[in-house]
Design a protein around this motif. Structure first.
Motif, short mmCIF file in Angstrom:
data_model
loop_
_atom_site.label_atom_id
_atom_site.label_comp_id
_atom_site.label_asym_id
_atom_site.label_seq_id
_atom_site.Cartn_x
_atom_site.Cartn_y
_atom_site.Cartn_z
N ASN A 162 67.71 4.52 12.93
CA ASN A 162 66.56 5.39 13.16
C ASN A 162 67.06 6.59 13.96
OD1 ASN A 162 64.89 3.32 12.12
ND2 ASN A 162 64.73 2.38 14.12
N VAL A 163 66.60 7.77 13.59
CA VAL A 163 67.08 8.98 14.25
C VAL A 163 65.90 9.86 14.67
CG1 VAL A 163 68.54 11.03 14.07
CG2 VAL A 163 69.18 8.96 12.84
N GLY A 164 65.97 10.37 15.89
CA GLY A 164 65.00 11.34 16.35
C GLY A 164 65.60 12.73 16.31
N TYR A 165 64.91 13.67 15.68
CA TYR A 165 65.35 15.07 15.60
C TYR A 165 64.35 15.92 16.40
CZ TYR A 165 67.91 13.44 11.42
OH TYR A 165 68.72 12.75 10.55
N SER A 166 64.84 16.96 17.01
CA SER A 166 63.92 17.85 17.72
C SER A 166 64.47 19.25 17.81
CB SER A 166 63.65 17.33 19.14
OG SER A 166 64.73 17.64 20.00
N LYS A 167 63.59 20.18 18.17
CA LYS A 167 64.04 21.53 18.51
C LYS A 167 64.73 21.49 19.86
CE LYS A 167 60.68 24.23 15.87
NZ LYS A 167 59.64 25.29 15.92
N GLU A 168 65.63 22.43 20.06
CA GLU A 168 66.36 22.51 21.32
C GLU A 168 65.38 22.64 22.49
OE1 GLU A 168 69.97 22.23 23.19
OE2 GLU A 168 69.77 22.46 21.01
N GLY A 169 65.59 21.79 23.50
CA GLY A 169 64.74 21.84 24.69
C GLY A 169 63.48 21.01 24.60
N LEU A 170 63.20 20.40 23.43
CA LEU A 170 62.00 19.59 23.27
C LEU A 170 62.34 18.13 22.98
CD1 LEU A 170 59.64 22.02 21.30
CD2 LEU A 170 59.65 21.48 23.75
N GLU A 171 63.53 17.72 23.38
CA GLU A 171 63.92 16.32 23.24
C GLU A 171 62.99 15.43 24.07
OE1 GLU A 171 67.51 19.04 23.09
OE2 GLU A 171 65.83 18.70 24.49
N CYS A 172 62.67 14.25 23.57
CA CYS A 172 61.81 13.32 24.31
C CYS A 172 62.65 12.60 25.37
CB CYS A 172 61.16 12.33 23.37
SG CYS A 172 60.10 11.13 24.22
N LEU A 173 62.36 12.91 26.63
CA LEU A 173 63.09 12.32 27.74
C LEU A 173 62.98 10.80 27.73
CD1 LEU A 173 64.56 12.63 30.50
CD2 LEU A 173 62.30 12.92 31.54
N TYR A 174 61.79 10.29 27.50
CA TYR A 174 61.56 8.84 27.50
C TYR A 174 62.44 8.15 26.46
CZ TYR A 174 59.29 4.33 26.85
OH TYR A 174 59.06 2.98 26.71
N ASN A 175 62.48 8.70 25.25
CA ASN A 175 63.28 8.08 24.19
C ASN A 175 64.74 7.96 24.58
OD1 ASN A 175 61.12 7.70 22.44
ND2 ASN A 175 61.43 9.64 21.36
N ILE A 176 65.27 8.99 25.19
CA ILE A 176 66.68 8.97 25.58
C ILE A 176 66.91 7.95 26.70
CG2 ILE A 176 68.51 10.32 26.70
CD1 ILE A 176 67.43 12.76 25.16
N LEU A 177 66.05 7.94 27.68
CA LEU A 177 66.27 7.07 28.83
C LEU A 177 66.09 5.59 28.49
CD1 LEU A 177 64.71 9.18 31.72
CD2 LEU A 177 67.12 8.87 31.14
#
Length: 521
Positions: free
Chosen positions: A442-457
């Motif tokens: 599963n992959v999350g894509y986003s625009k630069e600067g709009l990454e989901c902090l919760y998903n990463i942590l």
């Protein structure tokens, strides 16, 4: 059915996950089961045997001959011989050996070479290559993040994935690229002094075909939402006080389908959060608006009023026939309407969830979905590869759907990658699940600067994630010098009960679990 024989059980889980990567869905048993169920011996068509010695591990596979009825039969004499440690009359269909410079029971040294040896053996035997090679964990990017933090360059990290785990170059490059974006976010977090909050709203309009999450039909449970929020508020108040020494930086409300509750209850929920917690350090506030047919202007306006910064509208597919197959009541038009309402309310950070590999869908169907998603221009796109979960209706009724599952899953994912790039979205987080089609990701894509902090942590396990509500789980990072940890970190989990009724009636117990599990100086 696969019979697993091992003289030492140190690597039992590694053997099992490696076998499941190639033979997903097949039952794996051990010889002891024959004492109670001797008839199962007739169903065994493969034997995987591991002989763990002091400085070597030898692995072998014995497999039955395919008969006219399409079933493979393995002689019981072969099974009995392998179990007893004798040499069977039949030769193994494949074998491999790992020689160890040291102790064969030193898992830190042995595990990766052993799993690679199993992968190479089964790959040669089956004629299949798996994009992630011998990697079976759910967080493959943690390897790259650690290497980047150690100063390794791009080519060194990519080579490590290929040589140590047998991954494809494409997956190794994806892992490196995702890890680079993850690290930028991680570096901005004070890991020991900040935390995230997950709040579970376990109600849904209906249960989807592929779903195994804790969720309850809102039509049946609507009269219990108030009582659920009462219990949730009590848990919130305890956690807010217990964590007052740390800064709350991310709130994620998931489900279920949070938008299945009324606008009035959504207003109450958000108000509860505001009263209980200090929100002055919150960097993102996400609510899964979820299904388009449960998303209304009033609910979106409530979310915006309470400072929600990011929502997720999840069509899963824009093909109407597939929506009917998977048990979704909304239409593609309702997805477009939900997005239009969200824009009118003022949301400028919207994620959309898609699933590839859905019953009846091939690459052309996925590309049709992607054409419509491009027009809606979400700021992020989360793409899930279908995972056939044990408790999901899809798995329970697989005979009804197996002919609808296509085998072009990698092509479907490739189409998503191209579409995301066309929309200016780059991969920023990645994870894998058990029983995932094609052993993919599963992959999350986003625009630069709009990454989901919760998903990463939650993927990188760097900060405490405190879970509230039925079915939620808290993941607490215990560092050296705390509670007996001398090096590295330990992840402690505190589970809430899954049942809504139990959660309401046992809320004091849920709080007591947290009191017992929270570790402070």
């Amino acid at each position: 059915m696969i019979l697993l024989i091992q003289n030492i059980e140190d690597y039992n889980n590694d053997f099992r996950v490696s076998l499941q990567a190639f033979y997903g869905g097949e039952r794996i048993i051990v010889p002891e089961i024959f004492e109670k169920k001797p008839e199962l011996k007739r169903e065994v068509d493969k034997v995987f045997a591991a002989d763990i010695r002091e400085q070597s591990i030898e692995i072998k596979m014995y497999a039955g001959t395919l008969e006219d009825d399409g079933k493979a039969e393995l002689a019981e004499a072969v099974i009995d011989a392998v179990i007893s440690g004798e040499k069977p009359d039949e030769a193994p269909v494949c074998s491999n050996r790992v020689d160890i410079d040291g102790d064969s029971r030193d898992k830190a040294v042995v595990r990766n070479p052993l799993k690679l040896a199993i992968y190479e053996m089964l790959s040669a035997y089956t004629g299949r290559t798996l994009p992630w090679g011998s990697l079976t964990g759910i967080r493959p990017t943690k390897i790259a993040v650690a290497q980047i933090e150690d100063g390794e360059d791009r080519e060194s990290v990519i080579s490590n994935y290929i040589n140590v785990y047998g991954t494809s170059r494409a997956k190794a490059e994806l892992a490196f690229d995702v890890a680079g974006r993850e690290k930028m976010i991680i570096d901005s977090v004070a890991e020991e002094d900040e935390y995230c909050l997950y709040i579970g709203i376990p109600f849904c309009p209906t249960r989807c075909l592929y779903c195994s999450f804790t969720s309850y039909p809102i039509a049946v449970y609507k009269d219990k939402v108030e009582a659920y929020l009462d219990a949730l508020e009590k848990e919130m108040e305890y956690v807010a006080e217990a964590y007052s020494r740390k800064k709350l930086i991310s709130i994620y409300i998931g489900g279920g389908t949070p938008s299945s509750i009324s606008a009035e209850n959504m207003d109450r929920l958000c108000g509860m959060i505001e009263r209980a917690f200090d929100l002055s350090y919150v960097r993102e506030f996400t609510i899964e608006a979820g299904r388009p047919d449960s998303t209304t202007y009033d609910k979106l306006a409530v979310m915006k009023k309470h400072g929600v910064t990011r929502i997720s509208i999840n069509p899963q597919t824009m093909n109407e026939q597939t929506l009917r197959t998977i048990g979704r009541a909304h239409t593609p038009d309702q997805t477009r309407e939900a997005m239009e309402m969200a824009r009118r309310v003022g949301f400028d950070n919207i994620n959309m969830d898609l699933i590839v590999g859905l019953p009846g869908e091939d690459t052309d169907a996925v590309e049709n979905t992607l054409r419509q998603i491009r027009e809606l221009a979400p700021e992020s796109l989360t793409v899930h590869t279908l995972a056939v979960k044990r408790a999901a209706t899809l798995n329970i009724e697989m005979d009804r759907y197996k002919d609808l599952l296509k085998n072009d899953i990698e092509s479907q994912l490739d189409a998503v990658t191209r579409a995301a790039d066309d929309m200016g979205l780059s991969p920023y987080y990645l994870y894998r699940q058990k029983n995932m089609t094609g052993n993919l990701e599963n992959v999350g894509y986003s625009k630069e600067g709009l990454e989901c902090l919760y998903n990463i942590l939650i993927m990188e396990e760097r900060t405490d994630i405190v879970g509230l509500g039925a079915g939620s789980s808290s993941k607490l990072v215990v560092r050296p010098g705390h509670d007996g940890v001398t090096e590295g970190t330990r992840i402690d989990r505190i589970e809430n009960c899954k049942s809504v009724d139990d959660y309401i009636s046992r809320i004091d117990e849920m709080i007591a679990r947290k009191k017992a599990g929270f570790i402070w100086d």
